[in-house]
Design a protein around this motif. Structure first.
Motif, PDB file in Angstrom:
ATOM      1  N   GLY A 163       8.720  34.238   6.328  1.00  0.00           N
ATOM      2  CA  GLY A 163       9.611  35.002   5.846  1.00  0.00           C
ATOM      3  C   GLY A 163       9.322  35.604   4.532  1.00  0.00           C
ATOM      4  O   GLY A 163      10.154  36.182   3.866  1.00  0.00           O
ATOM      5  N   HIS A 164       8.480  34.948   3.835  1.00  0.00           N
ATOM      6  CA  HIS A 164       8.196  35.413   2.474  1.00  0.00           C
ATOM      7  C   HIS A 164       7.980  36.809   2.249  1.00  0.00           C
ATOM      8  O   HIS A 164       7.802  37.676   3.115  1.00  0.00           O
ATOM      9  CB  HIS A 164       7.257  34.866   1.538  1.00  0.00           C
ATOM     10  CG  HIS A 164       7.377  33.138   1.380  1.00  0.00           C
ATOM     11  ND1 HIS A 164       6.384  32.647   0.767  1.00  0.00           N
ATOM     12  CD2 HIS A 164       8.129  32.565   1.915  1.00  0.00           C
ATOM     13  CE1 HIS A 164       6.775  31.256   0.701  1.00  0.00           C
ATOM     14  NE2 HIS A 164       7.934  31.426   1.420  1.00  0.00           N
ATOM     15  N   ILE A 165       8.464  37.479   0.947  1.00  0.00           N
ATOM     16  CA  ILE A 165       8.047  38.842   0.536  1.00  0.00           C
ATOM     17  C   ILE A 165       6.699  39.026   0.024  1.00  0.00           C
ATOM     18  O   ILE A 165       6.306  38.151  -0.819  1.00  0.00           O
ATOM     19  CB  ILE A 165       9.253  39.315  -0.390  1.00  0.00           C
ATOM     20  CG1 ILE A 165      10.594  39.474   0.055  1.00  0.00           C
ATOM     21  CG2 ILE A 165       8.825  40.674  -1.038  1.00  0.00           C
ATOM     22  CD1 ILE A 165      10.730  40.525   1.101  1.00  0.00           C
ATOM     23  N   ILE A 166       6.068  39.921   0.593  1.00  0.00           N
ATOM     24  CA  ILE A 166       4.556  40.168   0.419  1.00  0.00           C
ATOM     25  C   ILE A 166       4.525  41.257  -0.694  1.00  0.00           C
ATOM     26  O   ILE A 166       4.786  42.240  -0.207  1.00  0.00           O
ATOM     27  CB  ILE A 166       3.712  40.153   1.424  1.00  0.00           C
ATOM     28  CG1 ILE A 166       4.000  39.192   2.508  1.00  0.00           C
ATOM     29  CG2 ILE A 166       2.334  39.954   1.150  1.00  0.00           C
ATOM     30  CD1 ILE A 166       3.801  37.622   2.043  1.00  0.00           C
ATOM     31  N   VAL A 167       3.953  40.969  -2.001  1.00  0.00           N
ATOM     32  CA  VAL A 167       3.829  42.012  -2.812  1.00  0.00           C
ATOM     33  C   VAL A 167       2.435  42.347  -3.492  1.00  0.00           C
ATOM     34  O   VAL A 167       1.562  41.175  -3.684  1.00  0.00           O
ATOM     35  CB  VAL A 167       4.686  41.637  -4.285  1.00  0.00           C
ATOM     36  CG1 VAL A 167       4.438  42.550  -5.261  1.00  0.00           C
ATOM     37  CG2 VAL A 167       6.071  41.389  -3.753  1.00  0.00           C
ATOM     38  N   GLN A 168       2.132  43.697  -3.597  1.00  0.00           N
ATOM     39  CA  GLN A 168       0.719  44.174  -4.231  1.00  0.00           C
ATOM     40  C   GLN A 168       1.019  44.591  -5.588  1.00  0.00           C
ATOM     41  O   GLN A 168       2.045  45.343  -6.056  1.00  0.00           O
ATOM     42  CB  GLN A 168       0.124  45.084  -3.526  1.00  0.00           C
ATOM     43  CG  GLN A 168      -1.031  45.744  -4.248  1.00  0.00           C
ATOM     44  CD  GLN A 168      -2.343  44.692  -4.195  1.00  0.00           C
ATOM     45  OE1 GLN A 168      -2.874  44.533  -2.951  1.00  0.00           O
ATOM     46  NE2 GLN A 168      -2.829  44.224  -5.357  1.00  0.00           N
ATOM     47  N   GLY A 169       0.491  43.703  -6.667  1.00  0.00           N
ATOM     48  CA  GLY A 169       0.612  44.165  -8.041  1.00  0.00           C
ATOM     49  C   GLY A 169      -0.514  44.922  -8.592  1.00  0.00           C
ATOM     50  O   GLY A 169      -1.716  44.963  -8.091  1.00  0.00           O
TER      51      GLY A 169
END
Length: 378
Positions: A163-169
């Motif tokens: 359930g983590h938030i997945i982020v592209q930096g």
């Protein structure tokens, strides 16, 4: 879904009065605390990640609930290969070094971290030096570039299952251009050589779009994050017209492409790391869909309570005045008692120091701050 995932998702959904996700932005004081014996040293751990896990336990932060994918720079371009890091000149107490981004940087001899160095020169002067020094280092098809992110992809897949938030930096356009040319020279280039700026941004876009498309074949993103640092203590470092002309066309296309490739139609949030007094650019970036701003520096006169009222759908992190943490415990209490009840009732808020915790903050003050944060956050 584990508790930290619930907390972070409540933040993104701007759930009123939800428990606060507990984390920290970073530290400039850590070497001092280690020297004074309050915190165990880096050499007691196998790597910096292990040391950070120890700090998370010491300060009782929430377990990580965000997985990030990189490969597209942070404060500098996503170069591959990077420039060779080497000493160019010995200047007694100082040394002039070529860093990984091709800049000539003046450091204290024997110390390259924990302070702001002096940037003496930058790799891009004109179209010729752009093409010779940098452009080829941003080729999306460089062998090994895609494979270098495999561990991050696997980590994101594992995090998504929890359930983590997945982020592209991505390095933001202003930060990227500044790293290539330097802050002063860049301002002249906007006027004197706009074609060079567009050439650099076109390459920025092509690399970012290619890498993100590759990631999206396997990863479903929740957020696009730009390390932008577009502001200082009085507002944006370049004019709104410059932002719209030289940055936004590339930002808009990148974000639209990313949303179109989303496989399940989920919302992809858009976070801007602005630094400085960001209130003058909130409306501007919101025209692109930006819905999350950080780190809301109070020393630059941002007012998170008022901004929260004006923009009820805006997510914010930061907002803890670093200067107050260096004062008395009563000062800390008064500050938190004014800020946290309002922001928690609103939702969409992650409180952290509004930049790295500075050296002026006593360890006892920070521990008091953490105790109060835990009381307010539960």
């Amino acid at each position: 879904m584990n508790p930290e995932s619930v907390k972070i998702r409540d933040f993104y959904s701007i759930k009123p009065d939800a428990p606060l996700y507990q984390k920290e932005f970073g530290f400039y004081v850590m070497d001092k605390w280690i020297k004074d014996g309050y915190v165990r040293g880096y050499d007691e751990f196998p790597d910096r990640n292990a040391h950070w896990a120890y700090l998370a336990e010491l300060f009782r932060y929430d377990p990580p609930a965000v997985n990030g994918l990189g490969g597209l720079g942070w404060c500098e371009a996503g170069l591959m290969p990077c420039f060779e890091t080497k000493v160019l000149e010995d200047r007694g107490d100082y040394e002039l070094v070529q860093d990984f981004a091709g800049r000539h940087v003046l450091y204290f001899k024997g110390r390259r971290d924990g302070f702001m160095p002096e940037y003496v020169d930058h790799p891009v002067k004109d179209m010729r030096t752009w093409e010779e020094n940098v452009k080829w280092r941003m080729d999306p098809h460089t062998p090994g570039r895609l494979e270098a992110r495999e561990d991050e992809i696997n980590g994101a897949l594992a995090g998504a299952a929890k359930g983590h938030i997945i982020v592209q930096g991505v390095v933001g356009g202003y930060m990227y251009l500044r790293s290539l040319m330097g802050p002063e020279a860049l301002l002249y280039k906007f006027y004197d050589e706009p074609e060079l700026i567009h050439a650099c941004m076109k390459t920025w876009f092509e690399l970012a779009d290619h890498i993100i498309a590759h990631h999206q074949k396997r990863v479903d993103f929740d957020e696009l994050f730009f390390g932008e640092d577009i502001c200082y203590n009085h507002g944006p470092l370049i004019s709104p017209d410059m932002i719209k002309e030289f940055l936004f066309p590339y930002y808009q296309q990148l974000y639209e492409n990313m949303k179109k490739r989303a496989r399940d139609g989920r919302t992809i949030h858009f976070q801007i790391d602005t630094d400085g007094f960001c209130e003058p650019v909130i409306d501007l970036y919101r025209t692109l869909g930006a819905d999350y701003f950080s780190p809301f520096e109070i020393a630059s006169n941002n007012d998170p309570i008022e901004v929260g009222r004006r923009y009820p759908d805006l997510r914010m992190s930061g907002c803890i005045d670093k200067r107050v943490l260096a004062q008395t415990k009563d000062d800390i209490d008064r500050y938190l008692d004014r800020l946290l009840p309002v922001m928690r009732r609103r939702g969409g808020f992650i409180p952290t120091c509004d930049h790295g915790v500075p050296e002026e903050v006593p360890f006892e003050n920070y521990m008091h701050f953490r105790e109060r944060m835990l009381e307010y956050g539960k």
